[in-house]
Write a protein that holds these residues in place. Structure first.
Motif, PDB file in Angstrom:
ATOM      1  N   VAL A 130      35.453  53.055  38.690  1.00 35.75           N
ATOM      2  CA  VAL A 130      36.642  52.354  37.683  1.00 35.75           C
ATOM      3  C   VAL A 130      37.431  51.290  38.550  1.00 35.75           C
ATOM      4  O   VAL A 130      37.757  50.106  38.224  1.00 35.75           O
ATOM      5  CB  VAL A 130      37.300  53.427  37.096  1.00 35.75           C
ATOM      6  N   ALA A 131      37.867  51.915  39.796  1.00 35.70           N
ATOM      7  CA  ALA A 131      38.816  51.113  40.731  1.00 35.70           C
ATOM      8  C   ALA A 131      38.114  49.753  41.208  1.00 35.70           C
ATOM      9  O   ALA A 131      38.971  48.767  40.952  1.00 35.70           O
ATOM     10  CB  ALA A 131      39.204  51.865  41.733  1.00 35.70           C
ATOM     11  N   LEU A 132      37.022  49.813  41.356  1.00 37.76           N
ATOM     12  CA  LEU A 132      36.097  48.668  41.684  1.00 37.76           C
ATOM     13  C   LEU A 132      36.031  47.886  40.377  1.00 37.76           C
ATOM     14  O   LEU A 132      36.159  46.422  40.743  1.00 37.76           O
ATOM     15  CB  LEU A 132      34.802  49.212  42.208  1.00 37.76           C
ATOM     16  N   ILE A 133      35.555  48.169  39.411  1.00 40.02           N
ATOM     17  CA  ILE A 133      35.633  47.222  38.215  1.00 40.02           C
ATOM     18  C   ILE A 133      36.939  46.990  37.752  1.00 40.02           C
ATOM     19  O   ILE A 133      37.076  45.725  37.626  1.00 40.02           O
ATOM     20  CB  ILE A 133      35.212  48.325  37.070  1.00 40.02           C
ATOM     21  N   ALA A 134      37.996  47.404  38.160  1.00 41.00           N
ATOM     22  CA  ALA A 134      39.331  46.992  37.926  1.00 41.00           C
ATOM     23  C   ALA A 134      39.671  46.017  38.883  1.00 41.00           C
ATOM     24  O   ALA A 134      40.038  44.773  38.242  1.00 41.00           O
ATOM     25  CB  ALA A 134      40.375  48.151  38.053  1.00 41.00           C
ATOM     26  N   SER A 138      40.303  42.197  37.549  1.00 41.88           N
ATOM     27  CA  SER A 138      41.511  41.453  38.233  1.00 41.88           C
ATOM     28  C   SER A 138      41.196  40.002  38.881  1.00 41.88           C
ATOM     29  O   SER A 138      41.816  39.001  38.341  1.00 41.88           O
ATOM     30  CB  SER A 138      42.322  42.232  38.739  1.00 41.88           C
ATOM     31  N   LEU A 139      40.233  40.200  39.625  1.00 39.78           N
ATOM     32  CA  LEU A 139      39.975  38.828  40.491  1.00 39.78           C
ATOM     33  C   LEU A 139      39.540  37.821  39.557  1.00 39.78           C
ATOM     34  O   LEU A 139      39.909  36.622  39.422  1.00 39.78           O
ATOM     35  CB  LEU A 139      39.168  39.198  41.382  1.00 39.78           C
ATOM     36  N   VAL A 140      38.407  38.149  38.683  1.00 43.88           N
ATOM     37  CA  VAL A 140      37.920  37.229  37.742  1.00 43.88           C
ATOM     38  C   VAL A 140      38.904  36.498  36.745  1.00 43.88           C
ATOM     39  O   VAL A 140      39.145  35.291  36.608  1.00 43.88           O
ATOM     40  CB  VAL A 140      36.713  37.638  36.900  1.00 43.88           C
ATOM     41  N   THR A 141      39.663  37.550  36.050  1.00 38.23           N
ATOM     42  CA  THR A 141      40.785  37.094  35.296  1.00 38.23           C
ATOM     43  C   THR A 141      41.957  36.071  36.013  1.00 38.23           C
ATOM     44  O   THR A 141      42.023  35.145  35.314  1.00 38.23           O
ATOM     45  CB  THR A 141      41.634  38.291  34.557  1.00 38.23           C
ATOM     46  N   MET A 142      42.115  36.420  37.227  1.00 34.35           N
ATOM     47  CA  MET A 142      43.319  35.774  37.857  1.00 34.35           C
ATOM     48  C   MET A 142      42.603  34.352  38.134  1.00 34.35           C
ATOM     49  O   MET A 142      43.575  33.411  38.114  1.00 34.35           O
ATOM     50  CB  MET A 142      43.740  36.490  38.927  1.00 34.35           C
ATOM     51  N   MET A 143      41.308  34.445  38.465  1.00 28.51           N
ATOM     52  CA  MET A 143      40.896  33.003  39.007  1.00 28.51           C
ATOM     53  C   MET A 143      40.753  32.221  37.614  1.00 28.51           C
ATOM     54  O   MET A 143      41.084  30.901  37.537  1.00 28.51           O
ATOM     55  CB  MET A 143      39.464  33.058  39.506  1.00 28.51           C
ATOM     56  N   VAL A 144      40.470  32.724  36.530  1.00 28.37           N
ATOM     57  CA  VAL A 144      40.431  32.010  35.153  1.00 28.37           C
ATOM     58  C   VAL A 144      41.705  31.501  34.854  1.00 28.37           C
ATOM     59  O   VAL A 144      42.054  30.441  34.507  1.00 28.37           O
ATOM     60  CB  VAL A 144      39.663  32.641  34.160  1.00 28.37           C
ATOM     61  N   ALA A 145      42.804  32.428  34.786  1.00 28.01           N
ATOM     62  CA  ALA A 145      44.044  32.222  34.587  1.00 28.01           C
ATOM     63  C   ALA A 145      44.660  31.245  35.158  1.00 28.01           C
ATOM     64  O   ALA A 145      45.218  30.334  34.820  1.00 28.01           O
ATOM     65  CB  ALA A 145      44.765  33.507  34.613  1.00 28.01           C
TER      66      ALA A 145
END
Length: 172
Positions: A130-134, A138-145
């Motif tokens: 779960v931590a790895l998924i998070a 987070s990394l993908v979301t931050m790049m798109v954001a």
């Protein structure tokens, strides 16, 4: 709803989902007027309460963890987004500061939603997974954001939805 949620967890989930909807509407609608302010205040209060409820949830690890740190960071972003609006006189760059902080505060619930969905759909068996998924979410979301937030429209420009409606010939 999920049967094992504590009252604080249920409050957090409901408010976070409402923030996801309100934030998306804010992103798509024009950035001015009473409607923007009303939705904005709803988002701010709901997000502050959701972050506070997050600090009361310890079922995942039993102690303070990265999700609590994320809630504190998000709480800080919300406060930093509101401070320029409350100052008199407002600083010269208040719109840019408000937009950047509030936009980055929206990244947290989006990332959390992606993490939640992925951890429920994938065959996850350990907390480390779960931590790895998070982390990945987070990394993908931050790049798109980062890409979307940098493409902020100039002050006073119509929202994305208004521009699309004008190009299609629909009245706004």
């Amino acid at each position: 709803m999920i049967a094992h949620l504590t009252p604080a967890g249920a409050i957090h989930v409901v408010l976070a989902l409402m923030c996801l909807v309100a934030g998306l509407i804010q992103f798509l609608r024009p950035k001015r007027g009473a409607g923007h302010r009303a939705r904005g205040y709803f988002y701010v209060y709901a997000m502050l309460a959701s972050d506070a409820a997050t600090l009361l949830v310890y079922r995942f690890t039993g102690h303070f963890n990265a999700f609590h740190v994320a809630a504190i960071v998000n709480f800080t972003l919300i406060v930093l987004a509101i401070v320029p609006l409350l100052r008199t006189p407002r600083p010269a760059n208040w719109r840019r500061a408000h937009y950047n902080f509030i936009a980055w505060s929206y990244v947290a619930p989006v990332s959390a939603a992606i993490t939640n969905i992925a951890s429920r759909l994938l065959p996850v068996t350990t907390r480390e997974q779960v931590a790895l998924i998070a982390l990945a979410a987070s990394l993908v979301t931050m790049m798109v954001a980062y890409i979307l937030i940098r493409k902020q429209p100039p002050v006073g420009a119509p929202a994305m939805s208004t521009g699309l409606a004008e190009r299609s010939g629909a009245p706004s």
